[in-house]
Scaffold this motif. Structure first.
Motif, PDB file in Angstrom:
ATOM      1  N   LYS A 184     -48.050   6.721 -10.087  1.00  0.00           N
ATOM      2  CA  LYS A 184     -46.751   6.713  -9.298  1.00  0.00           C
ATOM      3  C   LYS A 184     -45.752   7.496 -10.195  1.00  0.00           C
TER       4      LYS A 184
ATOM      5  N   TYR B  46     -47.240   9.253  -5.193  1.00  0.00           N
ATOM      6  CA  TYR B  46     -48.165   9.195  -6.184  1.00  0.00           C
ATOM      7  C   TYR B  46     -48.888  10.530  -6.339  1.00  0.00           C
TER       8      TYR B  46
ATOM      9  N   LYS C 178     -54.815   8.464 -11.152  1.00  0.00           N
ATOM     10  CA  LYS C 178     -53.669   8.352 -10.112  1.00  0.00           C
ATOM     11  C   LYS C 178     -52.519   7.654 -10.672  1.00  0.00           C
TER      12      LYS C 178
END
Length: 800
Positions: A591, A578, A589
């Motif tokens: 991935k 992440y 945020k």
């Protein structure tokens, strides 16, 4: 007395037609080339000096630095700075702010106009920059909402007249019609401040008032008019402290600096966006063009000195007789200076015509608007005359001193010969001429080599056949999926991608403080961020080296990103990790689902940076472009179809587009201009030097004609005689190699340092430069020398 000098000078010039023509042509070319370059140099050095208070105006520059010591300099800062700065610091006389808004759509009746040079500005801009009003009142022109001041060019384009005060138009950024309150003279060409229209701040609209009061934004280009004798460095620290106190967390990594207005053009290479973002100056080019102008003049002057002193033995008896008849040395000096001045004045007259003829082509090349018309003749022709006079006197003074110094007793006994010291000086001057010429050739070859390198270097994506369309309205942005599908119906459009930025973009690229695996807020590092859809990689031919691309599910993809190899290495991230934003005002945020091959987002002046490719549905950056991959040579047909699609979804906003390969060439405009100027200057310097060499070779052959005849009678072959005559010149050219090569290497190495990615100079550049000089030398003196070796020796010896 003067008339006598003049007649003698004209007779002598007419008697020596070849050498007079060489001198005249050389000086004409030298003066014309130098004057045109002088116009460019003056224009660059006078950047931003047309404003009366230029010495007291400073631009506020923001510096953003993170824990990894990466600094980013921006010409934009918070629009909330203006009022507290002026009220807190008495040394600030005025604060001017421009709020840039991207593209403007102007509607007047049934007509629609695009404009990217509009600005929304504070009312005092007219006063601080002392902009000349052609119509309207400068005191009240921008004091109320929904007013606009147009430049003369904008008024003519929109309304067809300068008398536009009181006329109205619709502006897509405001909710009401805008009234023209004034018309100003067009801005000087040599200023970084660019706008076509100035709108008053819409402080009656709540959303604008709220936006302009936000400390975290970077919405304004801010200029300060300081009181005399203010210490700008001390004030910078005060402003930074004020912004940190008012802005809180959003200003932890931000600070402010003041840049003098007159420094903006040449000292902004590290500063992003702002008025000067696409037209930054480089002082190196001013130095380079100054050197070129001087080189050309010096080479032309050396021709005159060499040819005049070489021919001096033929005028020795004239000088001896004049001295015997009572002429003083000072009178002879005046005579010879009159001769050089006549050549210079004739060159001046011819230079006017040459400059007049060449200037339009130079203007097109340099994107300037210079003229030497009669309405501006006093200044420009005066400068040209002074340059000419200086060249004439400087070129003539040495020959005048040499010739006037002959002693009558030796002259009349025919005992005057070329002195070893004079011969040495001529050799040194020839070496100097060709060293300067070779320096120009070396510079030209290296500039073209670097241009070829940057234009052909693999950028990590395919820039060919890509048409980029700006997304300039909410309607288009909301309908981007449908627009993509509509565009793909055209048979030659292969792929379409929607992105926030594109490679080669001239706009600000979002820079985000990023936290990698296991990093804390104090360890944040900067990364570029671009928003894109799932077709971005295939449209630009960017290689995916690990993981997967976006899947096409907008909701799921909004929390996923791709990163480049540099970001993966620098942030220690892999597929499945992440990435987080350290900017608390822009929480993000996501991935990492894939890693792409590194590619250049900016020009090759800049180092490649870590890059995060977020999904278009991200909270940081919205969509701004469609990129269309086309398989067709008929781009006009594709553009027409794109306009049709644009009008279907948003008829109020005209289509704005460019082709990516052409846009990327703009990054290297200065380098391309330098290459072309060096090209022309190299040809001119070599031509002038060759003409001088031709004149010297002619004189040498004439002077040594009897020696050649005797050697031929004694059995010397034509090859031996040719070698005898040219070897001295070859030695001088080889010596000029030795002088030019280290200087050329040092100067061009410094120039190449301005590129993060650059070609090597290589040995072949110097081999080519040397070969060119040798070839030109042999061709120049070869004809005269070969002709001399073929002459019948009887003709030269029959009078002995």
């Amino acid at each position: 007395m003067f008339i006598s000098y003049l007649k003698t000078a004209l007779r002598n010039l007419w008697r020596n037609k070849l050498h007079s023509a060489i001198n005249l042509l050389g000086l004409t070319l030298g003066i014309s080339c130098s004057f045109i370059l002088w116009l460019y140099i003056q224009d660059e050095l006078r950047y931003d000096t047309a404003f009366p208070e230029a010495q007291r105006i400073y631009r506020v520059v923001e510096r953003n630095q993170t824990a990894d010591q990466t600094a980013r300099w921006l010409a934009y800062t918070s629009s909330a700075l203006a009022k507290p700065a002026q009220s807190s610091f008495p040394e600030i006389e005025e604060v001017v702010q421009f709020v840039a808004g991207g593209q403007a759509v102007i509607k007047i009746g049934n007509q629609t106009f695009n404009d990217r040079l509009f600005q929304i500005a504070t009312p005092n801009v007219l006063k601080v920059f002392d902009l000349k009003m052609l119509a309207g009142n400068a005191q009240t022109a921008l004091t109320k909402p929904h007013l606009v001041v147009l430049t003369k060019s904008a008024a003519l384009r929109l309304f067809g007249t300068v008398n536009a005060v009181g006329k109205t138009m619709e502006f897509n950024r405001f909710d009401k019609k805008v009234t023209v309150s004034g018309v100003i003279e067009d801005l000087p060409q040599n200023t970084h401040v660019r706008f076509s229209m100035l709108f008053s701040l819409p402080l009656n609209q709540p959303r604008w008032r709220k936006y302009l009061k936000q400390w975290r934004n970077r919405a304004a280009i801010t200029y300060l008019l300081l009181k005399p004798h203010t210490n700008a460095q001390t004030l910078s620290k005060k402003l930074s402290a004020l912004a940190t106190a008012k802005g809180g967390n959003s200003w932890k990594t931000r600070s402010l600096f003041l840049q003098p207005l007159t420094d903006v053009h040449f000292h902004s290479s590290h500063i992003e966006v702002g008025f000067a973002a696409t037209n930054k100056g480089n002082i190196f080019y001013v130095y380079a063009f100054t050197a070129v102008a001087l080189f050309v003049l010096i080479i032309a002057s050396i021709n005159y000195i060499n040819l005049t002193t070489a021919k001096s033995v033929y005028r020795a008896k004239e000088i001896g007789v004049r001295k015997v008849m009572g002429a003083y040395r000072q009178q002879l000096i005046v005579q010879f200076l009159i001769e050089s001045s006549i050549i210079a004045m004739l060159a001046f007259i011819m230079s006017i015509g040459v400059t007049e003829a060449v200037l339009p082509y130079f203007n097109e090349l340099a994107h300037k608007n210079f003229e030497i018309g009669w309405h501006s003749a006093a200044a420009s022709l005066g400068q040209l005359f002074l340059i000419t006079l200086a060249v004439g006197l400087l070129a003539g003074i040495y020959p005048a001193l040499v010739l006037s110094g002959y002693q009558p007793v030796y002259v009349l006994k025919s005992q005057v010969k070329t002195s070893p010291r004079g011969l040495l000086l001529r050799k040194i001057l020839v070496v100097g001429q060709f060293a300067l010429s070779m320096l120009m050739v070396i510079a030209t070859l290296i500039v073209h080599k670097q241009l070829d390198y940057v234009q052909n270097k693999k950028m990590g994506f395919n820039k060919e056949q890509l048409m980029v369309i700006d997304i300039n309205s909410r309607k288009t942005r909301q309908s981007f999926r449908a627009i993509k599908q509509e565009l793909l119906k055209h048979p030659t459009i292969q792929k379409v991608s929607a992105t926030s930025r594109v490679p080669g973009d001239w706009k600000e690229i979002t820079l985000l403080p990023v936290l990698g695996k296991g990093q804390t807020a104090n360890e944040a590092q900067q990364s570029f961020l671009v928003g894109a859809d799932q077709d971005f990689l295939s449209t630009f031919d960017i290689q995916l080296v690990a993981g997967a691309n976006f899947g096409g599910n907008d909701q799921a993809d909004s929390s996923k990103v791709l990163i480049n190899q540099l970001a993966a290495k620098q942030f220690k991230l892999g597929v499945g990790d992440y990435v987080r934003s350290a900017d608390t005002s822009r929480r993000f945020k996501a991935k990492v689902i894939g890693i792409v091959q590194d590619f250049h987002l900016q020009s090759l002046h800049n180092k490649m940076s870590p890059l995060i490719i977020a999904h278009w549905n991200n909270p940081v950056r919205r969509l701004d472009y469609f990129s269309i991959k086309v398989h067709s040579q008929d781009m006009a047909q594709v553009v027409a179809y794109a306009k049709k699609v644009n009008d279907k979804f948003d008829a109020d906003t005209p289509l704005e587009y460019h082709f990516l390969d052409e846009q990327m060439k703009h990054f290297y405009h200065k380098e391309a201009l330098t290459g072309q100027i060096f090209n022309i200057a190299a040809i001119i310097t070599i031509l002038i030097a060759s003409m001088g060499l031709f004149g010297l070779a002619t004189f040498t052959v004439q002077k040594r004609s009897k020696e050649i005849a005797i050697r031929k009678v004694l059995g010397a072959s034509s090859v031996q005689l040719f070698a005898l005559l040219v070897k001295g010149y070859i030695k001088q050219i080889l010596l000029s190699f030795v002088v030019a090569f280290p200087v050329g290497y040092y100067v061009m190495r410094h120039w190449l340092d301005g590129f993060a990615y650059r070609t090597s100079i290589g040995l072949m550049v110097f081999v080519w430069a040397g070969s060119i000089a040798l070839l030109i030398t042999l061709v120049t003196i070869g004809y005269q020398t070969l002709a001399a070796t073929q002459n019948n020796p009887v003709r030269s010896l029959r009078n002995e």
